[in-house]
Scaffold this motif. Structure first.
Motif, PDB file in Angstrom:
ATOM      1  N   GLY A 137       0.592  -1.339  -0.162  1.00 34.32           N
ATOM      2  CA  GLY A 137       0.006   0.039   0.064  1.00 34.32           C
ATOM      3  C   GLY A 137       0.691   1.216   0.071  1.00 34.32           C
ATOM      4  N   ASP A 138       2.038   1.316  -0.071  1.00 38.73           N
ATOM      5  CA  ASP A 138       3.100   2.561  -0.303  1.00 38.73           C
ATOM      6  C   ASP A 138       2.762   3.201  -1.501  1.00 38.73           C
ATOM      7  OD1 ASP A 138       4.839   4.326   0.075  1.00 38.73           O
ATOM      8  OD2 ASP A 138       6.543   2.980   0.073  1.00 38.73           O
ATOM      9  N   PRO A 139       2.183   4.481  -1.350  1.00 40.60           N
ATOM     10  CA  PRO A 139       1.898   4.994  -2.772  1.00 40.60           C
ATOM     11  C   PRO A 139       3.071   5.382  -3.379  1.00 40.60           C
ATOM     12  CG  PRO A 139       1.518   6.517  -0.689  1.00 40.60           C
ATOM     13  CD  PRO A 139       1.672   5.045  -0.339  1.00 40.60           C
ATOM     14  N   ASP A 140       4.126   5.771  -2.859  1.00 37.35           N
ATOM     15  CA  ASP A 140       5.304   6.175  -3.297  1.00 37.35           C
ATOM     16  C   ASP A 140       6.484   5.185  -3.638  1.00 37.35           C
ATOM     17  OD1 ASP A 140       4.725   8.882  -2.974  1.00 37.35           O
ATOM     18  OD2 ASP A 140       5.235   8.804  -0.831  1.00 37.35           O
ATOM     19  N   ALA A 141       6.117   3.983  -3.494  1.00 32.20           N
ATOM     20  CA  ALA A 141       6.985   2.825  -4.006  1.00 32.20           C
ATOM     21  C   ALA A 141       7.121   3.011  -5.414  1.00 32.20           C
ATOM     22  CB  ALA A 141       6.244   1.498  -3.732  1.00 32.20           C
ATOM     23  N   PRO A 142       8.511   2.790  -5.856  1.00 30.41           N
ATOM     24  CA  PRO A 142       9.030   2.703  -7.114  1.00 30.41           C
ATOM     25  C   PRO A 142       8.210   1.870  -8.027  1.00 30.41           C
ATOM     26  CG  PRO A 142      10.811   1.903  -5.946  1.00 30.41           C
ATOM     27  CD  PRO A 142       9.701   2.566  -4.896  1.00 30.41           C
ATOM     28  N   ARG A 143       8.001   2.175  -9.390  1.00 30.60           N
ATOM     29  CA  ARG A 143       7.490   1.111 -10.348  1.00 30.60           C
ATOM     30  C   ARG A 143       8.263   1.580 -11.476  1.00 30.60           C
ATOM     31  NH1 ARG A 143       2.662  -1.254  -8.748  1.00 30.60           N
ATOM     32  NH2 ARG A 143       1.982  -0.452  -6.850  1.00 30.60           N
ATOM     33  N   ASP A 144       9.059   0.703 -12.143  1.00 27.77           N
ATOM     34  CA  ASP A 144       9.869   0.870 -13.207  1.00 27.77           C
ATOM     35  C   ASP A 144       9.369   0.386 -14.656  1.00 27.77           C
ATOM     36  OD1 ASP A 144      10.539  -1.792 -12.050  1.00 27.77           O
ATOM     37  OD2 ASP A 144      12.181  -1.890 -13.311  1.00 27.77           O
ATOM     38  N   ILE A 145       8.172  -0.521 -14.393  1.00 28.94           N
ATOM     39  CA  ILE A 145       7.445  -1.037 -15.587  1.00 28.94           C
ATOM     40  C   ILE A 145       6.201  -0.288 -15.670  1.00 28.94           C
ATOM     41  CG2 ILE A 145       6.654  -3.022 -16.721  1.00 28.94           C
ATOM     42  CD1 ILE A 145       8.475  -4.783 -14.806  1.00 28.94           C
ATOM     43  N   ASP A 146       6.061   0.574 -17.219  1.00 27.66           N
ATOM     44  CA  ASP A 146       4.898   1.286 -17.410  1.00 27.66           C
ATOM     45  C   ASP A 146       3.918   0.369 -17.489  1.00 27.66           C
ATOM     46  OD1 ASP A 146       6.367   3.683 -17.111  1.00 27.66           O
ATOM     47  OD2 ASP A 146       7.084   3.545 -19.026  1.00 27.66           O
ATOM     48  N   VAL A 147       3.853  -0.451 -18.477  1.00 29.07           N
ATOM     49  CA  VAL A 147       2.874  -1.514 -18.851  1.00 29.07           C
ATOM     50  C   VAL A 147       3.215  -2.953 -18.973  1.00 29.07           C
ATOM     51  CG1 VAL A 147       1.061  -1.731 -20.487  1.00 29.07           C
ATOM     52  CG2 VAL A 147       1.904   0.259 -20.447  1.00 29.07           C
ATOM     53  N   THR A 148       2.325  -3.720 -18.329  1.00 26.93           N
ATOM     54  CA  THR A 148       2.770  -5.167 -18.306  1.00 26.93           C
ATOM     55  C   THR A 148       1.608  -5.890 -18.712  1.00 26.93           C
ATOM     56  OG1 THR A 148       3.501  -7.088 -17.132  1.00 26.93           O
ATOM     57  CG2 THR A 148       1.870  -5.888 -15.894  1.00 26.93           C
ATOM     58  N   TYR A 149       1.675  -7.065 -19.397  1.00 29.07           N
ATOM     59  CA  TYR A 149       0.559  -7.953 -19.930  1.00 29.07           C
ATOM     60  C   TYR A 149       0.897  -9.379 -19.506  1.00 29.07           C
ATOM     61  CZ  TYR A 149      -2.467 -10.749 -22.885  1.00 29.07           C
ATOM     62  OH  TYR A 149      -3.246 -11.302 -23.293  1.00 29.07           O
ATOM     63  N   LEU A 150      -0.052 -10.055 -18.977  1.00 28.64           N
ATOM     64  CA  LEU A 150       0.248 -11.370 -18.508  1.00 28.64           C
ATOM     65  C   LEU A 150      -0.723 -12.381 -19.008  1.00 28.64           C
ATOM     66  CD1 LEU A 150       1.007 -10.971 -14.760  1.00 28.64           C
ATOM     67  CD2 LEU A 150       2.667 -10.957 -16.667  1.00 28.64           C
ATOM     68  N   GLY A 151      -0.727 -12.966 -20.112  1.00 22.85           N
ATOM     69  CA  GLY A 151      -1.708 -13.779 -20.684  1.00 22.85           C
ATOM     70  C   GLY A 151      -1.425 -14.632 -21.918  1.00 22.85           C
ATOM     71  N   THR A 152      -1.893 -15.689 -21.843  1.00 20.01           N
ATOM     72  CA  THR A 152      -1.475 -16.834 -23.039  1.00 20.01           C
ATOM     73  C   THR A 152      -1.672 -16.243 -24.292  1.00 20.01           C
ATOM     74  OG1 THR A 152      -3.405 -17.884 -22.601  1.00 20.01           O
ATOM     75  CG2 THR A 152      -1.647 -18.983 -21.393  1.00 20.01           C
ATOM     76  N   ALA A 153      -0.810 -16.765 -25.172  1.00 17.61           N
ATOM     77  CA  ALA A 153      -1.004 -16.489 -26.509  1.00 17.61           C
ATOM     78  C   ALA A 153      -2.139 -16.926 -27.176  1.00 17.61           C
ATOM     79  CB  ALA A 153       0.262 -16.814 -27.396  1.00 17.61           C
ATOM     80  N   GLU A 154      -3.053 -15.988 -27.950  1.00 21.92           N
ATOM     81  CA  GLU A 154      -4.140 -16.338 -28.505  1.00 21.92           C
ATOM     82  C   GLU A 154      -4.305 -15.299 -29.595  1.00 21.92           C
ATOM     83  OE1 GLU A 154      -8.490 -15.777 -29.056  1.00 21.92           O
ATOM     84  OE2 GLU A 154      -7.340 -14.686 -27.907  1.00 21.92           O
ATOM     85  N   HIS A 155      -4.940 -15.822 -30.893  1.00 21.82           N
ATOM     86  CA  HIS A 155      -4.945 -14.871 -32.031  1.00 21.82           C
ATOM     87  C   HIS A 155      -5.606 -13.515 -31.619  1.00 21.82           C
ATOM     88  CE1 HIS A 155      -6.091 -13.091 -35.776  1.00 21.82           C
ATOM     89  NE2 HIS A 155      -5.271 -13.554 -36.228  1.00 21.82           N
ATOM     90  N   ARG A 156      -6.683 -13.667 -30.974  1.00 15.85           N
ATOM     91  CA  ARG A 156      -7.489 -12.342 -30.816  1.00 15.85           C
ATOM     92  C   ARG A 156      -6.602 -11.429 -30.019  1.00 15.85           C
ATOM     93  NH1 ARG A 156     -10.544  -9.967 -26.864  1.00 15.85           N
ATOM     94  NH2 ARG A 156     -12.170  -8.387 -27.576  1.00 15.85           N
ATOM     95  N   ARG A 157      -6.121 -11.910 -28.734  1.00 15.20           N
ATOM     96  CA  ARG A 157      -5.152 -10.853 -27.854  1.00 15.20           C
ATOM     97  C   ARG A 157      -4.173 -10.420 -28.515  1.00 15.20           C
ATOM     98  NH1 ARG A 157      -5.150 -14.929 -22.477  1.00 15.20           N
ATOM     99  NH2 ARG A 157      -6.761 -13.838 -21.461  1.00 15.20           N
ATOM    100  N   SER A 158      -3.413 -11.434 -29.637  1.00 15.07           N
ATOM    101  CA  SER A 158      -2.390 -11.196 -30.242  1.00 15.07           C
ATOM    102  C   SER A 158      -2.614 -10.053 -31.242  1.00 15.07           C
ATOM    103  CB  SER A 158      -1.803 -12.272 -30.980  1.00 15.07           C
ATOM    104  OG  SER A 158      -0.787 -12.122 -31.622  1.00 15.07           O
ATOM    105  N   ALA A 159      -3.594 -10.089 -31.854  1.00  9.61           N
ATOM    106  CA  ALA A 159      -3.974  -8.896 -32.827  1.00  9.61           C
ATOM    107  C   ALA A 159      -4.191  -7.565 -32.060  1.00  9.61           C
ATOM    108  CB  ALA A 159      -5.180  -9.312 -33.571  1.00  9.61           C
ATOM    109  N   LEU A 160      -4.743  -7.649 -30.814  1.00 14.43           N
ATOM    110  CA  LEU A 160      -4.896  -6.550 -30.064  1.00 14.43           C
ATOM    111  C   LEU A 160      -3.737  -5.692 -29.431  1.00 14.43           C
ATOM    112  CD1 LEU A 160      -8.225  -7.191 -28.084  1.00 14.43           C
ATOM    113  CD2 LEU A 160      -8.182  -5.894 -29.991  1.00 14.43           C
ATOM    114  N   LEU A 161      -2.896  -6.868 -29.262  1.00 19.81           N
ATOM    115  CA  LEU A 161      -1.411  -6.153 -28.782  1.00 19.81           C
ATOM    116  C   LEU A 161      -0.854  -5.613 -29.736  1.00 19.81           C
ATOM    117  CD1 LEU A 161      -0.428  -9.277 -26.155  1.00 19.81           C
ATOM    118  CD2 LEU A 161      -0.950  -6.804 -25.643  1.00 19.81           C
TER     119      LEU A 161
END
Length: 601
Positions: A137-161
């Motif tokens: 819950g620390d609002p000032d904790a550092p975050r060095d990754i702007d965007v992450t995605y965690l999901g198995t490969a699949e054509h629909r998702r792949s096209a959106l990415l």
């Protein structure tokens, strides 16, 4: 009768995700005052107070038939359902439910659909667990990754990415898109347990996309993110409640989800507000205690109605040791790099004498050209980039342009405008014409095609750089391509590569090199930065004309078969058009071409 003892069982070789989820459920049951333990393998011997819990679509499918539960055991087993309607795994679970004594489901939409189909299913509401919280819950904790995605490969998702890649290009992105197969151990594209939750605690935004025809919220993934202060941006979902869009997460149409993510990242106040409110809501208002007590009540009812038999319906036998292959099962729906060739799936049948003859003529023309056409290298007449971007003096770019490939001017301009500029760009026009006028790149011209692998090897001989970025003429690149691949190599990788956006196929080349997968499918192609020493050990690229179109596949086979250190830079930094070259041996006599491409290197 004593309070029931719950045994939450997973199949050996099944998904690590299910084992992790059962640890959370068992912990919630114990916090609610019940008895619960997790187990991996065939169901153990039971007492009258033992009730089992399994994920039906996985446990009864992955476990060998001789080790599956007896019918009387299934009557004392609760099906723990996790899949959404619109997926094949949901339909598998639904078909298995009549064999079980009871069932719970973690999703509102799937609970409703199973009830509609006549099954007695109760909702298990997932919520906060300290087992997932690596943020605190620390609002000032550092975050060095702007965007992450965690999901198995699949054509629909792949096209959106692929579509979102341009909107997210200027941010630090990590796309983890493992193949859709049971994951039993960590991979470069699959994180488990503490490592996954620490990753989410380092990430500002989780991009959430639906699989197949499902339009339901991926509850486990969203809750894991909220527990770690990672703001969720999701496409529309049927079952957001009890979350509120704009307060606990953001919702954006699939066509603009990348742009919405980028806009939110530029609005620090909104990001901090959603992060804090989602964490507070999950921790204070989504208590798993009531669901854990529901599970205990259901277990107590099953234990009373179906006591353990003194003589099992099938005699108990000592279960044979379960041997799980180290590499596990293999998904077969990984996209091929070549739009016309699907690896083993393209083989079979006799091509016929005419096609075999055409393939031999192709090979003979290439071999004749190599004997009679020397080719001349014309040095660059213009500077590659007059700008102030840093220059990588030890890095050259090698590009081969084949018949039907687009021109290279736009690609070279991309490289010249990058945040890091290569020392040289060397282009081989293999049977293609070079436009007139001075160029900012070296040109090797083959009036008659001599073969792509041969062309790359000739460019390699003309370069003196220690690092080579290998591209083909059919791609365009992000301004950050050289910078990010170079950072991976500077950090110790021998080969660095990235997913490639394809207009028709979504993402290709989005998996790390695996010898077992490469043996079946040419899923990796160009778009890699490699040390010269690796190419020297491999002897360069395969030059057999029979393997035309598979020279990069041959390179990756060689890399996978050695101890080369590879890194998949998990951001889309390349896009391509799909060239449609004239028929190659690969198209005319695929069995012989595939055998040539897979010859031991």
């Amino acid at each position: 009768m004593a309070d029931p003892r719950l045994v939450l069982a997973s199949a050996p070789g099944g998904s690590a995700f299910m084992e992790e989820l059962f640890e959370v459920v068992a912990d919630a049951v114990r916090r609610a005052g019940g008895r619960a333990e997790t187990h991996v393998g065939p169901l153990p011997d039971e007492d009258d107070d033992t009730v089992f819990v399994v994920v039906p679509h996985e446990y009864l499918v992955v476990l060998p038939e001789r080790q599956r539960p007896r019918p009387d055991q299934l009557r004392r087993t609760i099906a723990f359902c996790v899949e959404h309607p619109g997926t094949r795994t949901f339909d598998t679970s639904a078909a298995l439910l009549p064999e079980f004594g009871g069932a719970v489901d973690i999703n509102a939409d799937s609970t409703d659909e199973l009830v509609r189909r006549g099954h007695d299913v109760r909702r298990f509401q997932l919520g906060y667990t300290p087992l997932w919280d690596r943020w605190g819950g620390d609002p000032d904790a550092p975050r060095d990754i702007d965007v992450t995605y965690l999901g198995t490969a699949e054509h629909r998702r792949s096209a959106l990415l692929a579509r979102a890649a341009r909107d997210l290009d200027g941010f630090a992105v990590r796309l983890l898109t493992p193949p859709h197969e049971p994951m039993v151990k960590p991979r470069p594209d699959f994180l488990m347990g503490r490592a996954k939750h620490e990753h989410l605690a380092r990430s500002r935004v989780l991009l959430n996309l639906h699989r197949e025809a499902s339009r339901a919220l991926e509850w486990v993934r969203v809750l894991e993110a909220a527990c770690n202060g990672c703001v969720v941006v999701t496409e529309p979902s049927r079952d957001l409640a009890p979350f509120t869009a704009g307060q606990h997460l953001l919702v954006a149409r699939e066509t603009v989800v990348g742009a919405a993510t980028a806009a939110m990242l530029r609005d620090g106040e909104l990001e901090r507000s959603i992060r804090a409110e989602a964490y507070r809501f999950v921790k204070e208002e989504l208590d798993m205690g009531p669901s854990a007590r529901t599970l205990l009540e259901l277990a107590a009812d099953l234990a009373e109605r179906h006591p353990a038999p003194a003589r099992p319906e099938r005699p108990l036998r000592k279960a044979a040791a379960v041997v799980v292959p180290a590499d596990g099962p293999l998904a077969v729906d990984t996209p091929s790099w070549d739009p016309r060739f699907l690896g083993e799936a393209s083989l079979g049948g006799d091509p016929g004498p005419d096609r075999r003859l055409a393939a031999r003529l192709f090979v003979e023309r290439a071999e004749t050209a190599r004997r009679t056409d020397g080719g001349v290298l014309t040095p660059a007449a213009l500077p590659l980039s007059p700008g102030a971007a840093p220059r990588a003096d030890d890095l050259d770019v090698l590009v081969v342009r084949r018949i039907a490939d687009p021109g290279v001017a736009a690609l070279v301009d991309d490289l010249a405008r990058g945040t890091t500029v290569p020392a040289r760009v060397l282009v081989c026009q293999d049977g293609t014409a070079e436009p007139p006028g001075p160029k900012p790149y070296d040109v090797l011209h083959h009036p008659v095609p001599r073969g792509t692998g041969h062309a790359y090897n000739r460019l390699l001989a003309e370069s003196e750089a220690d690092l080579l970025l290998v591209l083909d003429a059919g791609v365009r690149c992000s301004p950050h391509l050289v910078t990010r691949l170079l950072a991976a190599v500077r950090a110790g990788a021998d080969v660095a590569h990235c997913p490639v956006a394809d207009a028709a196929r979504g993402l290709v080349g989005a998996l790390p090199p695996e010898a077992r997968r490469l043996a079946r499918l040419p899923y990796l192609g160009s778009g890699y930065l490699v040390r010269r020493t690796v190419l020297e050990k491999l002897g360069g690229w395969p030059e057999d004309p029979w393997a035309e179109g598979l020279e990069h596949h041959g390179f990756w086979l060689g890399v996978a078969g050695r101890d080369a250190r590879t890194e998949l830079v998990q951001q889309v930094l390349l896009s391509r058009t799909v060239p449609d070259p004239p028929a190659r041996p690969l198209d005319l006599d695929p069995q012989r071409a595939w055998a040539a491409a897979n010859a031991k290197r």
